[in-house]
Design a protein around this motif. Structure first.
Motif, PDB file in Angstrom:
ATOM      1  N   GLY A 202      40.348  37.281  51.343  1.00  0.00           N
ATOM      2  CA  GLY A 202      40.961  36.625  50.192  1.00  0.00           C
ATOM      3  C   GLY A 202      40.124  35.556  49.539  1.00  0.00           C
ATOM      4  O   GLY A 202      40.572  34.918  48.574  1.00  0.00           O
ATOM      5  N   ARG A 203      38.933  35.319  50.041  1.00  0.00           N
ATOM      6  CA  ARG A 203      38.095  34.273  49.459  1.00  0.00           C
ATOM      7  C   ARG A 203      37.776  34.585  48.004  1.00  0.00           C
ATOM      8  O   ARG A 203      37.394  35.692  47.654  1.00  0.00           O
ATOM      9  CB  ARG A 203      36.792  34.136  50.246  1.00  0.00           C
ATOM     10  CG  ARG A 203      36.958  33.835  51.731  1.00  0.00           C
ATOM     11  CD  ARG A 203      37.676  32.524  51.984  1.00  0.00           C
ATOM     12  NE  ARG A 203      37.817  32.272  53.424  1.00  0.00           N
ATOM     13  CZ  ARG A 203      38.590  31.327  53.935  1.00  0.00           C
ATOM     14  NH1 ARG A 203      39.311  30.563  53.146  1.00  0.00           N
ATOM     15  NH2 ARG A 203      38.659  31.152  55.242  1.00  0.00           N
ATOM     16  N   GLY A 204      37.947  33.592  47.168  1.00  0.00           N
ATOM     17  CA  GLY A 204      37.596  33.736  45.758  1.00  0.00           C
ATOM     18  C   GLY A 204      38.752  34.146  44.877  1.00  0.00           C
ATOM     19  O   GLY A 204      38.912  33.621  43.781  1.00  0.00           O
ATOM     20  N   HIS A 205      39.588  35.087  45.347  1.00  0.00           N
ATOM     21  CA  HIS A 205      40.699  35.548  44.505  1.00  0.00           C
ATOM     22  C   HIS A 205      42.066  35.307  45.138  1.00  0.00           C
ATOM     23  O   HIS A 205      43.092  35.497  44.486  1.00  0.00           O
ATOM     24  CB  HIS A 205      40.547  37.031  44.169  1.00  0.00           C
ATOM     25  CG  HIS A 205      40.224  37.903  45.351  1.00  0.00           C
ATOM     26  ND1 HIS A 205      41.104  38.108  46.382  1.00  0.00           N
ATOM     27  CD2 HIS A 205      39.112  38.603  45.658  1.00  0.00           C
ATOM     28  CE1 HIS A 205      40.550  38.914  47.273  1.00  0.00           C
ATOM     29  NE2 HIS A 205      39.346  39.225  46.866  1.00  0.00           N
ATOM     30  N   GLY A 206      42.107  34.932  46.411  1.00  0.00           N
ATOM     31  CA  GLY A 206      43.381  34.577  47.037  1.00  0.00           C
ATOM     32  C   GLY A 206      44.271  35.737  47.411  1.00  0.00           C
ATOM     33  O   GLY A 206      45.470  35.556  47.616  1.00  0.00           O
ATOM     34  N   ILE A 207      43.695  36.942  47.522  1.00  0.00           N
ATOM     35  CA  ILE A 207      44.497  38.119  47.863  1.00  0.00           C
ATOM     36  C   ILE A 207      43.893  38.805  49.078  1.00  0.00           C
ATOM     37  O   ILE A 207      42.729  39.210  49.059  1.00  0.00           O
ATOM     38  CB  ILE A 207      44.566  39.124  46.697  1.00  0.00           C
ATOM     39  CG1 ILE A 207      45.084  38.439  45.429  1.00  0.00           C
ATOM     40  CG2 ILE A 207      45.453  40.303  47.062  1.00  0.00           C
ATOM     41  CD1 ILE A 207      45.025  39.314  44.194  1.00  0.00           C
TER      42      ILE A 207
END
Length: 333
Positions: A202-207
């Motif tokens: 999920g790093r960067g986009h939170g998913i």
């Protein structure tokens, strides 16, 4: 740096973390930890969330949360304010307890439900001062750690009332001795083998999810929020009940007139029930309910909490509320 986008919809899953301000501890003793879990249960009841896993560490916490009503922000705001208020009062302090807002990763449950739950339950042995332990010591430490939901996955007797284990254990054969043993083996595999953190996905986009899930979320929600700091709640409205119908049913069930229950000074229990039903089935936020009924949103929250407490004491009231629910639930249409 811009805040991460908040993506909300019904039946979404989130991995949530809160850390102490400047790395400070957020629990001074076990009394604080018990209070934390009691407040978590209360917020869970008020906002109708599902807690799939949790762990309390000295300076941070992890939660695995499902939101049937698509209301993570309301739930976490209420919960964090409640615990901060308790902690500041208990320890005669002021100011922020947490380091900024909570962090939440949206989780693709079809692909990562098991992985996220295991990651949370392994947290107590992942801290640096636990690394010298051998494999057997780590296994024993996890089983004996009081402030995690792991014990509730291994035994019904060690399970708090608000913990939902069924969805995760279904992948291992269900909430039965065999399923619980298989889940334990799954967690133990994470100790002995090299396991990457699902949070890295999920790093960067939170998913946390497969590429198809990420693209779906981007297409359905993120593109509507381009240029804004934060996406508002995205909730389904087709199954919501008309507020006027909710009023009619409550007035009939509790023998009260419409103008009475909407009157600001009305003291009867029907007013609190109306607020609860408007929030749960009418698709209205607490602020909207407050504006409609002549009070601020905090008063709505207080009334709903009082109603929850009254239901525990008054069986007749609980029966009456359940009768109203059955009459207004969309599935009964």
């Amino acid at each position: 740096m811009a805040r991460p986008l908040r993506i909300q919809f019904e039946n979404a899953y989130y991995h949530v973390t809160c850390r102490g301000n400047s790395g400070q501890e957020i629990f001074s003793n076990d009394v604080d930890r018990l209070a934390f879990l009691e407040l978590l249960e209360r917020s869970h009841d008020i906002y109708q969330t599902e807690i799939l896993a949790y762990v309390l560490m000295s300076n941070h916490i992890h939660l695995f949360v499902k939101t049937p009503l698509g209301n993570l922000q309301e739930f976490m705001r209420h919960f964090n304010i409640s615990y901060t208020s308790y902690y500041n009062w208990k320890h005669a302090r002021r100011g922020h307890l947490y380091q900024g807002r909570y962090k939440a990763f949206l989780v693709d449950a079809d692909q990562y439900l098991q992985e996220v739950s295991r990651y949370i339950h392994l947290n107590p042995i992942r801290v640096k001062n636990r690394s010298p332990m051998n494999l057997g010591e780590k296994e024993a430490y996890l089983r004996e750690y009081r402030w995690s939901s792991y014990g509730g996955y291994l035994s019904r007797g060690g399970r708090r009332g608000f913990l939902e284990v069924g969805e995760v254990l279904a992948y291992f054969g269900g909430d039965n001795p065999g399923g619980r043993r298989k889940y334990e083996s799954f967690v133990m595999e994470g100790i002995s083998g090299k396991m990457s953190s699902p949070l890295e996905k999920g790093r960067g986009h939170g998913i946390i999810g497969a590429s198809e899930f990420i693209e779906k979320i981007r297409g359905q929600y993120i593109r509507f929020g381009v240029g804004s700091r934060e996406i508002p709640a995205v909730k389904k409205i087709l199954a919501q009940v008309e507020p006027e119908r909710i009023i009619r049913e409550i007035c009939e069930a509790f023998k009260v007139k419409r103008e009475e229950v909407l009157e600001k000074g009305y003291k009867g229990v029907a007013r609190g029930i109306l607020m609860e039903m408007l929030y749960r089935y009418g698709g209205m936020k607490q602020r909207e309910i407050g504006e409609w009924m002549g009070v601020d949103y905090s008063s709505v929250s207080v009334m709903r909490k009082r109603l929850f407490a009254l239901q525990k004491k008054d069986r007749n009231l609980s029966v009456g509320i359940e009768r109203v629910k059955k009459r207004i639930q969309p599935s009964q249409e």
